[in-house]
Enzyme design. Structure first.
Site, PDB file in Angstrom:
ATOM      1  N   GLU A   1      53.753  36.232   3.549  1.00  0.00           N
ATOM      2  CA  GLU A   1      53.957  36.711   2.163  1.00  0.00           C
ATOM      3  C   GLU A   1      53.504  35.700   1.099  1.00  0.00           C
ATOM      4  O   GLU A   1      54.273  35.275   0.231  1.00  0.00           O
ATOM      5  CB  GLU A   1      55.428  37.076   1.988  1.00  0.00           C
ATOM      6  CG  GLU A   1      55.864  38.152   2.964  1.00  0.00           C
ATOM      7  CD  GLU A   1      57.357  38.475   2.906  1.00  0.00           C
ATOM      8  OE1 GLU A   1      58.034  38.015   1.961  1.00  0.00           O
ATOM      9  OE2 GLU A   1      57.855  39.141   3.826  1.00  0.00           O
TER      10      GLU A   1
ATOM     11  N   GLU B   1      56.388  44.726  11.410  1.00  0.00           N
ATOM     12  CA  GLU B   1      57.827  44.850  11.086  1.00  0.00           C
ATOM     13  C   GLU B   1      58.197  46.312  10.775  1.00  0.00           C
ATOM     14  O   GLU B   1      58.969  46.613   9.898  1.00  0.00           O
ATOM     15  CB  GLU B   1      58.182  43.956   9.891  1.00  0.00           C
ATOM     16  CG  GLU B   1      57.833  42.488  10.114  1.00  0.00           C
ATOM     17  CD  GLU B   1      58.211  41.591   8.962  1.00  0.00           C
ATOM     18  OE1 GLU B   1      58.984  42.035   8.077  1.00  0.00           O
ATOM     19  OE2 GLU B   1      57.756  40.437   8.918  1.00  0.00           O
TER      20      GLU B   1
HETATM   21  O1  G3I Z   1      75.401  39.672   8.349  1.00  0.00           O
HETATM   22  C1  G3I Z   1      75.647  39.034   7.109  1.00  0.00           C
HETATM   23  C2  G3I Z   1      76.756  39.772   6.355  1.00  0.00           C
HETATM   24  O2  G3I Z   1      77.984  39.634   7.080  1.00  0.00           O
HETATM   25  C3  G3I Z   1      76.913  39.186   4.968  1.00  0.00           C
HETATM   26  O3  G3I Z   1      77.874  39.941   4.239  1.00  0.00           O
HETATM   27  C4  G3I Z   1      75.572  39.256   4.258  1.00  0.00           C
HETATM   28  C5  G3I Z   1      75.685  38.619   2.886  1.00  0.00           C
HETATM   29  O4  G3I Z   1      74.412  38.666   2.297  1.00  0.00           O
HETATM   30  O5  G3I Z   1      74.573  38.511   5.009  1.00  0.00           O
HETATM   31  C6  G3I Z   1      74.373  39.062   6.293  1.00  0.00           C
HETATM   32  O6  G3I Z   1      73.411  38.285   6.979  1.00  0.00           O
HETATM   33  C7  G3I Z   1      72.112  38.355   6.388  1.00  0.00           C
HETATM   34  C8  G3I Z   1      71.180  39.050   7.380  1.00  0.00           C
HETATM   35  O7  G3I Z   1      69.824  39.060   6.889  1.00  0.00           O
HETATM   36  C9  G3I Z   1      71.587  40.499   7.578  1.00  0.00           C
HETATM   37  O8  G3I Z   1      70.600  41.140   8.349  1.00  0.00           O
HETATM   38  C10 G3I Z   1      71.640  36.953   6.131  1.00  0.00           C
HETATM   39  O9  G3I Z   1      72.443  36.390   5.114  1.00  0.00           O
HETATM   40  C11 G3I Z   1      70.192  37.012   5.643  1.00  0.00           C
HETATM   41  O10 G3I Z   1      69.681  35.689   5.500  1.00  0.00           O
HETATM   42  C12 G3I Z   1      69.310  37.759   6.646  1.00  0.00           C
HETATM   43  O11 G3I Z   1      68.046  37.926   6.040  1.00  0.00           O
HETATM   44  C13 G3I Z   1      66.911  38.111   6.886  1.00  0.00           C
HETATM   45  C14 G3I Z   1      65.738  37.995   5.920  1.00  0.00           C
HETATM   46  O12 G3I Z   1      64.492  38.306   6.560  1.00  0.00           O
HETATM   47  C15 G3I Z   1      65.621  36.594   5.358  1.00  0.00           C
HETATM   48  O13 G3I Z   1      65.243  35.710   6.380  1.00  0.00           O
HETATM   49  C16 G3I Z   1      66.932  39.481   7.548  1.00  0.00           C
HETATM   50  O14 G3I Z   1      67.903  39.570   8.574  1.00  0.00           O
HETATM   51  C17 G3I Z   1      65.556  39.781   8.130  1.00  0.00           C
HETATM   52  O15 G3I Z   1      65.505  41.110   8.651  1.00  0.00           O
HETATM   53  C18 G3I Z   1      64.496  39.630   7.047  1.00  0.00           C
HETATM   54  O16 G3I Z   1      63.243  39.907   7.633  1.00  0.00           O
HETATM   55  C19 G3I Z   1      62.138  39.786   6.701  1.00  0.00           C
HETATM   56  C20 G3I Z   1      60.991  39.123   7.444  1.00  0.00           C
HETATM   57  O17 G3I Z   1      61.402  37.857   7.933  1.00  0.00           O
HETATM   58  C21 G3I Z   1      59.772  39.014   6.525  1.00  0.00           C
HETATM   59  N1  G3I Z   1      59.395  40.338   6.018  1.00  0.00           N
HETATM   60  C22 G3I Z   1      60.495  41.039   5.304  1.00  0.00           C
HETATM   61  C23 G3I Z   1      61.680  41.191   6.238  1.00  0.00           C
HETATM   62  C24 G3I Z   1      62.812  41.967   5.571  1.00  0.00           C
HETATM   63  O18 G3I Z   1      63.283  41.263   4.464  1.00  0.00           O
END
Ligand code: G3I
Length: 399
Positions: free
Chosen positions: A193, A308
């Site tokens: 990105e 994705e």
């Molecule tokens: O599970 C907790 C939840 O209990 C809490 O209330 C909430 C508060 O924000 O956070 C939840 O965890 C989050 C998790 O995603 C949930 O799936 C983490 O904080 C958060 O950091 C995490 O973000 C990830 C994100 O990338 C940032 O790294 C996502 O899982 C992940 O699916 C997402 O994937 C990205 C790719 O890497 C790049 N392309 C876009 C894609 C979607 O955003």
């Protein structure tokens, strides 16, 4: 003001209520229109039957296509039934979190997620090693995502990394991480990105500490270091926002094509382009412009990966039968369009089961019902989305 225009307080109130009622009615009509538009996406006559037998990976492989999915270390450690589905359906695994510099941990999670970069001097490979071992044990291709991104950076990053030491931090990170798994990786998203058409930067480059401290050449540097660290891995540029026919998608496609052309002309060791394809169940498309874009990217000599794929059901009707049918239609239409491009070799869904998707937190439904964006439901049973993906593989041209 002429007398007859003066309103009594009662008349003013009535008019006000009337106006509000009118506004509510028009909003309601907008809601009704929006709902009708969404319901029109549902085609009850659409048939998603599949031929007998064959998991998704088997149907994909029959056409020379790689199918895989993203998965999370904490979910894998705790759910053998889930991991059995990955072993059955997938020939590739990409950790959703384990190669990110940092994912915060929540006390409610029963398993620590072992962020990769707990401090400026240290690496914690616990999660990434576990996922690499799982992939090896189940003969899965293993994919890394991402080495360099401006998101999910650790809390120490901002006060530690600066213009003087940014190159050292980037080079060391890539060398340590890509070097550790050299020879074991199908591919790496080296940079993720790097283009943002809304910020107005030259060449639409995304604001990022890497751009700020190292300039636009950070991208070329990252690929060169990655190629040295792991000469066997496919080095990928990964991004989102290419699928639809609107002008913003036009701008994104143009900006990314320019970036890829620039990199290729400089001899940057980049081998593939990753289209994330986070789709919306509410959006239909002819995919006409996408198909032209895929052909333009392929003409640069790049492989293309759908990296994705998922289809969010945000704002779709509560009725699960209708919702699943609309989602399945988007999966089949999109995959049919992209699989007509021979350079598209890999299809990866961003998760496998609705029970483990970022959409739960990022795109919850307004009716509070669980989201249903992926091929398997929360009980790990195949849904119409699974059928749609299977049909797209079955009907795809051979690679
Ligand atoms: O599970 C907790 C939840 O209990 C809490 O209330 C909430 C508060 O924000 O956070 C939840 O965890 C989050 C998790 O995603 C949930 O799936 C983490 O904080 C958060 O950091 C995490 O973000 C990830 C994100 O990338 C940032 O790294 C996502 O899982 C992940 O699916 C997402 O994937 C990205 C790719 O890497 C790049 N392309 C876009 C894609 C979607 O955003």
């Amino acid at each position: 003001m002429p007398k007859n225009l003066l309103l009594t307080r009662r008349q003013a109130l009535q008019l006000g209520l009337g106006a509000c009622a009118g506004l509510v009615a028009s909003l309601k009509s907008k809601d009704i229109y929006a709902n009708l538009k969404i319901l029109a996406l549902d085609d009850p006559s659409r048939d998603f039957t599949v031929s007998q037998g064959g998991s998704l990976k088997e149907r994909a492989a029959a056409k020379g296509i790689i199918y895989g999915a993203a998965g999370r270390y904490p979910d894998f450690v705790l759910n053998p039934n889930l991991t059995a589905c990955y072993a059955r359906e997938c020939v590739l695994l990409v950790p959703e979190w384990s190669f990110k510099w940092f994912i915060e941990w929540y006390p409610k999670w029963p398993v620590a997620n072992h962020p990769l970069r707990p401090s400026p001097e240290s690496f914690d490979f616990t999660a990434a090693d576990w996922m690499a071992k799982f992939a090896q044990t189940h003969n899965l291709l293993f994919r890394g995502h991402p080495l360099i991104w401006q998101v999910s950076l650790p809390p120490w990053f901002k006060e530690t990394v600066n213009r003087q030491n940014a190159e050292k931090f980037m080079v060391e990170h890539i060398q340590r991480v890509a070097g550790r798994y050299a020879g074991k990786m199908h591919s790496w998203d080296v940079v993720n990105e790097a283009i943002n058409i809304y910020e107005g930067h030259p060449d639409a480059l995304q604001t990022s500490p890497w751009l700020e401290f190292l300039g636009p050449n950070y991208i070329d540097l990252a690929y060169r270091v990655a190629a040295e660290a792991d000469p066997n891995a496919l080095l990928v540029y990964n991004d989102f926002g290419f699928e639809y026919e609107d002008t913003n998608s036009d701008k994104k496609r143009a900006a990314v094509l320019k970036l890829l052309e620039r990199l290729k002309s400089k001899g940057t060791p980049i081998h593939a382009f990753g289209i994330q394809a986070h789709l919306s169940g509410r959006a239909t498309s002819s995919y006409k412009k996408l198909r032209k874009f895929l052909s333009d990217v392929a003409s640069l000599g790049l492989q293309i990966m759908i990296t994705e794929l998922d289809v969010t059901d945000e704002e779709l009707p509560s009725d699960i039968t209708v919702r699943d049918r609309i989602i399945a239609g988007v999966y089949e239409d999109f995959l049919s369009a992209v699989l007509n491009e021979p350079a598209v070799k890999t299809i990866i869904t961003w998760g496998l089961s609705d029970g483990y998707t970022y959409h739960t937190d990022f795109h919850p439904r307004s009716d509070g019902m669980p989201v249903r964006p992926l091929p398997l439901d929360t009980d790990l049973k195949p849904k119409l989305a699974w059928n749609a993906i299977a049909r797209a593989f079955d009907n795809a041209p051979n690679r």
